[in-house]
Write an enzyme that holds these catalytic residues in place. Structure first.
Site, mmCIF file in Angstrom:
data_model
loop_
_atom_site.group_PDB
_atom_site.id
_atom_site.type_symbol
_atom_site.label_atom_id
_atom_site.label_comp_id
_atom_site.label_asym_id
_atom_site.label_seq_id
_atom_site.Cartn_x
_atom_site.Cartn_y
_atom_site.Cartn_z
ATOM 1 C CE LYS A 282 -4.138 -2.148 0.832
ATOM 2 N NZ LYS A 282 -3.679 -3.524 0.627
HETATM 3 C C1 LIG Z 1 -4.133 -4.621 -0.108
HETATM 4 C C2 LIG Z 1 -3.305 -5.849 -0.180
HETATM 5 C C3 LIG Z 1 -3.501 -6.830 -1.205
HETATM 6 C C4 LIG Z 1 -4.613 -6.720 -2.227
HETATM 7 O O1 LIG Z 1 -4.385 -5.731 -3.201
HETATM 8 P P1 LIG Z 1 -5.581 -5.204 -4.123
HETATM 9 O O2 LIG Z 1 -5.013 -4.048 -4.861
HETATM 10 O O3 LIG Z 1 -6.662 -4.788 -3.175
HETATM 11 O O4 LIG Z 1 -5.994 -6.319 -5.009
HETATM 12 C C5 LIG Z 1 -2.661 -7.914 -1.229
HETATM 13 N N1 LIG Z 1 -1.680 -8.080 -0.309
HETATM 14 C C6 LIG Z 1 -1.468 -7.181 0.679
HETATM 15 C C7 LIG Z 1 -0.388 -7.434 1.672
HETATM 16 C C8 LIG Z 1 -2.252 -6.022 0.767
HETATM 17 O O5 LIG Z 1 -2.032 -5.134 1.768
#
Ligand SMILES: *Cc1c(COP(=O)(O)O)cnc(C)c1O
Length: 496
Positions: free
Chosen positions: A114
């Protein structure tokens, strides 16, 4: 050329990028999409090979954010990815592990992917405020079940003309996640535990967003609300960069020749990460298949195999909690791009909202399948993968990345597609130390810092500073409230 953004549901005016970033969501409830996909040819890709991550980002963002000047983009990118905030000079390094490549997206301040977007979004938003002459402060409201809250706090801390307030369910996040949020410094941040579960926190935030009388009260205090979740175009566009960056790195390393196709497997929740890979492909990056990996909440696997989306099913709490999602918001953008038909999209999204399901049809899903392949792995398989990869390669996967690894191998086995594969790695294993230790057959009991140390000695690596340093950090935020009192908390913070 000026790039415009329109709503997937077709009933809102076209806007420029800055406005799309400020609004987050279009006026008709749809998501903003670019009217045209800019092109990037082989020469463009070649030119990236010698550049730093930040310079790659400037070139790619410039193609989409045409109403931002080069200086504005440079300022945003340098403060997001520079200044030692990422603990790897490459920002998003690609590692060779066995016969796969791993794109590590977790070297940012909160050790999850993120950060790649949430370090940049606040800066894009801050510039957008200046560009549009907005004088009000923007208050970002977030309801979080873990990763997003901390990444948003870290991104928005001390960003001018913004405030950020995060609500999380009291007792509903891991010790490490709670500590990460409670210790967040910054003059413009607030963290509140809501008595109840995640639905209470999220429901409360949604009610506040929908309350026009309350918005007026906030406006009198000089504040407008906005959101930092992954439906915002400003969160999606930074993610396109690392697909190009990974490709350029592999060309530079001689793993592939410029022009060769490259497959990616992406651990998926809200479909934001993998959708960025689709945009990269449409721009001209030689992407082969995008493999969509889910955990036991495998609504996307079913959808991408049948065209039938149905969220009416059991919800599982898994060891990859950031993918525990039944409504993947960004599928809406993909439906738009596959049909160009906003009224169709509107119909499906209405059915999803009222009945929790819609049928996009077999013809439609065959179009999706030109780009995507889907699979899923349960917790047992995921843990087995962590153990196997550790034993064979001495590389420790986190639980989300291990889902992707499992599905990447299933894809190769079933399709005999031998093209080079990048597994997109979305979290540091230290962020999920307990489950990782358990997978490795180690004792998984103890406080979060005991677990960090145990994983350090098992793996021979060092825990990210951002996690380890919390041992000595001061918890600053200890506010909690009932769901009914959330508005009061927001108003008091807005006036502060
Ligand atoms: C948010 C997240 C995901 C999923 O990503 P999306 O863009 O929502 O598909 C996968 N792994 C981790 C560790 C995340 O924080």
């Amino acid at each position: 050329m000026e790039m415009k953004y329109v709503s997937t549901r077709g009933k809102a005016e076209a806007v420029e990028a800055a406005q799309a970033v400020l609004q987050g969501i279009a006026g008709d409830g749809g998501l903003f999409v670019p009217t045209e996909i800019p092109k990037a040819d082989a020469e463009f890709v070649q030119s990236l090979t010698e550049l730093s991550y930040a310079d790659r980002a400037k070139k790619i963002l410039g193609l989409f954010l045409t109403d931002y000047t080069d200086e504005e983009i440079a300022r945003c990118v340098e403060s997001a990815y520079g200044g030692g905030k990422f603990d790897d000079a490459a920002v998003a390094p690609v590692k060779s592990v066995g016969d796969l490549s791993v794109l590590e997206l977790w070297h940012g301040p909160t050790s999850a992917f993120k950060d790649m977007a949430l370090q940049l979004l606040p800066r894009l938003l801050s510039e957008a405020l200046k560009k549009t002459g907005e004088t009000k402060e923007t208050l970002i409201l977030v309801a979080t079940s873990g990763d997003t809250g901390k990444a948003a706090l870290a991104g928005f801390a001390d960003v001018p003309q913004t405030k950020i307030m995060v609500f999380y369910p009291d007792g509903g996040v891991s010790d490490m996640q709670r500590l990460q949020m409670a210790t967040q410094a910054g003059k413009n941040v607030s963290v509140v535990a809501v008595k109840g579960n995640f639905d209470d926190a999220q429901g409360g935030v949604k009610e506040i967003f929908g309350d026009e009388a309350f918005a007026k009260k906030l406006a009198e205090a000089g504040v407008r609300l906005s959101s930092a979740n992954s439906i915002n175009w400003g969160r999606l566009v930074p993610q396109i960069v690392y697909y190009f960056s990974a490709y350029a790195d592999l060309v530079k390393a001689g793993t592939i020749k410029n022009g060769d196709p490259l497959n990616f497997t992406v651990p998926t929740g809200n479909f934001g990460n993998i959708l960025a890979g689709f945009y990269a492909r449409q721009m001209g990056l030689p992407v082969g298949k995008l493999v969509c990996a889910s955990n036991q909440n495998n609504v996307l696997t079913d959808f991408l195999q049948t065209g039938y989306y149905d969220k009416n099913r059991d919800f599982y709490k898994t060891i990859s909690p950031s993918m525990d999602i039944l409504v993947s918001s960004n599928v809406e953008r993909m439906l738009y791009h596959m049909t160009g038909d906003p009224s169709g999209v509107r119909g499906w999204m209405e059915a999803l909202a009222t009945e929790g399901r819609y049928d996009a049809g077999v013809g439609m899903i065959q179009r999706f399948q030109n780009y995507f392949w889907a699979g899923w792995a349960d917790d047992e398989k995921t843990k087995a993968t962590i153990r196997e990869v550790y034993e064979a390669e001495h590389y420790v996967l986190d639980t989300h990345t291990a889902v992707a690894w499992t599905v990447a191998n299933e894809y190769r086995r079933r399709t005999h597609d031998e093209r080079p594969m990048v597994v997109v790695s979305t979290a540091s294993p230290y962020k999920f130390s307990g489950s990782v230790l358990e997978a490795l057959g180690e004792d998984a009991t103890g406080d979060p810092f005991v677990l960090l140390e145990r994983l350090e000695s098992k793996s021979g690596t060092t825990a990210p500073k951002g996690l380890a340093s919390m041992r000595d950090a001061q918890a600053i935020h200890d506010t909690n409230c009932d769901k009914a009192a959330m508005r009061d908390e927001v108003l008091a913070f807005a006036k502060r």
